[in-house]
Design a protein around this motif. Structure first.
Motif, PDB file in Angstrom:
ATOM      1  N   GLY A   1       0.755  -1.171  -0.097  1.00 20.50           N
ATOM      2  CA  GLY A   1       0.092  -0.007  -0.005  1.00 20.50           C
ATOM      3  C   GLY A   1       1.023   1.395  -0.298  1.00 20.50           C
ATOM      4  O   GLY A   1       0.251   2.251  -0.391  1.00 20.50           O
ATOM      5  N   VAL A   2       1.982   1.321   0.501  1.00 18.89           N
ATOM      6  CA  VAL A   2       2.969   2.327   0.527  1.00 18.89           C
ATOM      7  C   VAL A   2       3.911   2.213  -0.624  1.00 18.89           C
ATOM      8  O   VAL A   2       4.662   3.237  -0.841  1.00 18.89           O
ATOM      9  N   GLY A   3       3.697   1.604  -1.636  1.00 16.41           N
ATOM     10  CA  GLY A   3       4.372   1.511  -2.894  1.00 16.41           C
ATOM     11  C   GLY A   3       5.741   0.411  -2.580  1.00 16.41           C
ATOM     12  O   GLY A   3       6.649   0.589  -3.594  1.00 16.41           O
ATOM     13  N   GLY A   4       5.634  -0.454  -1.678  1.00 19.49           N
ATOM     14  CA  GLY A   4       6.908  -1.565  -1.486  1.00 19.49           C
ATOM     15  C   GLY A   4       6.345  -3.030  -2.333  1.00 19.49           C
ATOM     16  O   GLY A   4       5.469  -2.968  -2.564  1.00 19.49           O
ATOM     17  N   THR A   5       7.596  -3.647  -2.337  1.00 19.10           N
ATOM     18  CA  THR A   5       7.272  -4.957  -2.836  1.00 19.10           C
ATOM     19  C   THR A   5       7.528  -6.191  -1.875  1.00 19.10           C
ATOM     20  O   THR A   5       8.775  -5.853  -1.080  1.00 19.10           O
TER      21      THR A   5
ATOM     22  N   CYS B   1      10.969  -6.456   2.830  1.00 23.49           N
ATOM     23  CA  CYS B   1      10.383  -5.818   1.395  1.00 23.49           C
ATOM     24  C   CYS B   1      11.256  -4.927   0.790  1.00 23.49           C
ATOM     25  O   CYS B   1      12.439  -4.442   1.409  1.00 23.49           O
ATOM     26  N   ASP B   2      11.053  -4.829  -0.461  1.00 22.66           N
ATOM     27  CA  ASP B   2      11.723  -3.650  -1.449  1.00 22.66           C
ATOM     28  C   ASP B   2      11.014  -2.496  -1.501  1.00 22.66           C
ATOM     29  O   ASP B   2       9.936  -2.483  -2.047  1.00 22.66           O
ATOM     30  N   MET B   3      11.700  -1.224  -0.991  1.00 24.69           N
ATOM     31  CA  MET B   3      11.107  -0.160  -0.956  1.00 24.69           C
ATOM     32  C   MET B   3      11.669   0.904  -2.148  1.00 24.69           C
ATOM     33  O   MET B   3      13.006   0.769  -2.125  1.00 24.69           O
ATOM     34  N   PRO B   4      10.977   1.618  -2.626  1.00 30.22           N
ATOM     35  CA  PRO B   4      11.710   2.620  -3.762  1.00 30.22           C
ATOM     36  C   PRO B   4      12.700   3.714  -3.150  1.00 30.22           C
ATOM     37  O   PRO B   4      13.495   4.157  -3.669  1.00 30.22           O
ATOM     38  N   ASN B   5      12.505   3.972  -2.096  1.00 27.59           N
ATOM     39  CA  ASN B   5      13.253   5.080  -1.210  1.00 27.59           C
ATOM     40  C   ASN B   5      12.865   5.162   0.355  1.00 27.59           C
ATOM     41  O   ASN B   5      12.030   4.409   0.461  1.00 27.59           O
ATOM     42  N   SER B   6      13.307   5.974   1.115  1.00 29.31           N
ATOM     43  CA  SER B   6      13.121   6.114   2.384  1.00 29.31           C
ATOM     44  C   SER B   6      11.535   6.509   3.020  1.00 29.31           C
ATOM     45  O   SER B   6      11.228   6.163   4.123  1.00 29.31           O
ATOM     46  N   GLU B   7      10.895   7.106   2.245  1.00 31.70           N
ATOM     47  CA  GLU B   7       9.566   7.666   2.467  1.00 31.70           C
ATOM     48  C   GLU B   7       8.362   6.755   2.778  1.00 31.70           C
ATOM     49  O   GLU B   7       7.788   6.836   3.671  1.00 31.70           O
ATOM     50  N   PRO B   8       8.456   5.703   2.055  1.00 35.38           N
ATOM     51  CA  PRO B   8       7.672   4.556   2.302  1.00 35.38           C
ATOM     52  C   PRO B   8       7.693   3.959   3.539  1.00 35.38           C
ATOM     53  O   PRO B   8       6.837   3.445   4.318  1.00 35.38           O
ATOM     54  N   VAL B   9       9.071   3.636   3.840  1.00 35.91           N
ATOM     55  CA  VAL B   9       9.630   3.287   4.995  1.00 35.91           C
ATOM     56  C   VAL B   9       9.133   3.908   6.051  1.00 35.91           C
ATOM     57  O   VAL B   9       8.470   3.452   6.999  1.00 35.91           O
ATOM     58  N   ALA B  10       9.030   5.157   5.998  1.00 37.56           N
ATOM     59  CA  ALA B  10       8.749   6.159   7.131  1.00 37.56           C
ATOM     60  C   ALA B  10       7.253   5.901   7.316  1.00 37.56           C
ATOM     61  O   ALA B  10       6.811   5.902   8.405  1.00 37.56           O
ATOM     62  N   ALA B  11       6.601   6.169   6.285  1.00 34.43           N
ATOM     63  CA  ALA B  11       5.194   5.844   6.256  1.00 34.43           C
ATOM     64  C   ALA B  11       4.469   4.655   6.828  1.00 34.43           C
ATOM     65  O   ALA B  11       3.851   4.743   7.717  1.00 34.43           O
ATOM     66  N   MET B  12       5.312   3.675   6.603  1.00 35.05           N
ATOM     67  CA  MET B  12       4.973   2.182   7.097  1.00 35.05           C
ATOM     68  C   MET B  12       5.282   2.177   8.569  1.00 35.05           C
ATOM     69  O   MET B  12       4.368   1.786   9.426  1.00 35.05           O
ATOM     70  N   HIS B  13       6.303   2.666   9.138  1.00 38.87           N
ATOM     71  CA  HIS B  13       6.850   2.785  10.250  1.00 38.87           C
ATOM     72  C   HIS B  13       5.361   3.672  10.989  1.00 38.87           C
ATOM     73  O   HIS B  13       5.237   3.418  12.261  1.00 38.87           O
ATOM     74  N   ALA B  14       5.314   4.732  10.720  1.00 38.96           N
ATOM     75  CA  ALA B  14       4.327   5.625  11.259  1.00 38.96           C
ATOM     76  C   ALA B  14       2.901   4.848  11.544  1.00 38.96           C
ATOM     77  O   ALA B  14       2.334   4.932  12.416  1.00 38.96           O
ATOM     78  N   VAL B  15       2.494   4.164  10.311  1.00 46.06           N
ATOM     79  CA  VAL B  15       1.138   3.451  10.452  1.00 46.06           C
ATOM     80  C   VAL B  15       1.389   2.198  11.588  1.00 46.06           C
ATOM     81  O   VAL B  15       0.352   2.122  12.339  1.00 46.06           O
TER      82      VAL B  15
END
Length: 94
Positions: A29-33, A50-64
């Motif tokens: 949902g945050v753009g990862g694989t 998971c494979d994330m395109p950059n650090s923003e989706p990682v931070a979003a997932m962490h927040a969620v």
């Protein structure tokens, strides 16, 4: 890597695949694989890869994840290309 709350451990024991499906959905949902998941012993209860395109989706997932109050702690680790690290280090040192 994360440490689950006792309520989550109870739900995992009742339906292990439900937690996996929830995390997979969040990663995608945050753009990862989705890559894989492991339940582990020791300091942490689980590792999701998971494979994330950059650090923003990682931070979003962490927040969620923290907002759901389902984990006590999360440790995020990023894979590095050691060759690129060595190359950068040697160019900076010399």
């Amino acid at each position: 890597m994360g440490k689950s709350t006792p309520a989550v451990i109870t739900s995992i024991l009742a339906d292990p695949q439900a937690r996996v499906a929830a995390i997979r959905s969040l990663e995608e949902g945050v753009g990862g694989t989705w890559v894989d998941r492991f339940f582990v012993r020791g300091t942490y209860d689980f590792t999701f890869v998971c494979d994330m395109p950059n650090s923003e989706p990682v931070a979003a997932m962490h927040a969620v994840v923290y907002s759901t109050d389902t984990v006590k702690s999360v440790s995020i680790h990023t894979e590095l290309d050691i060759g690129a690290v060595a190359s950068t280090a040697s160019s900076e040192a010399g």
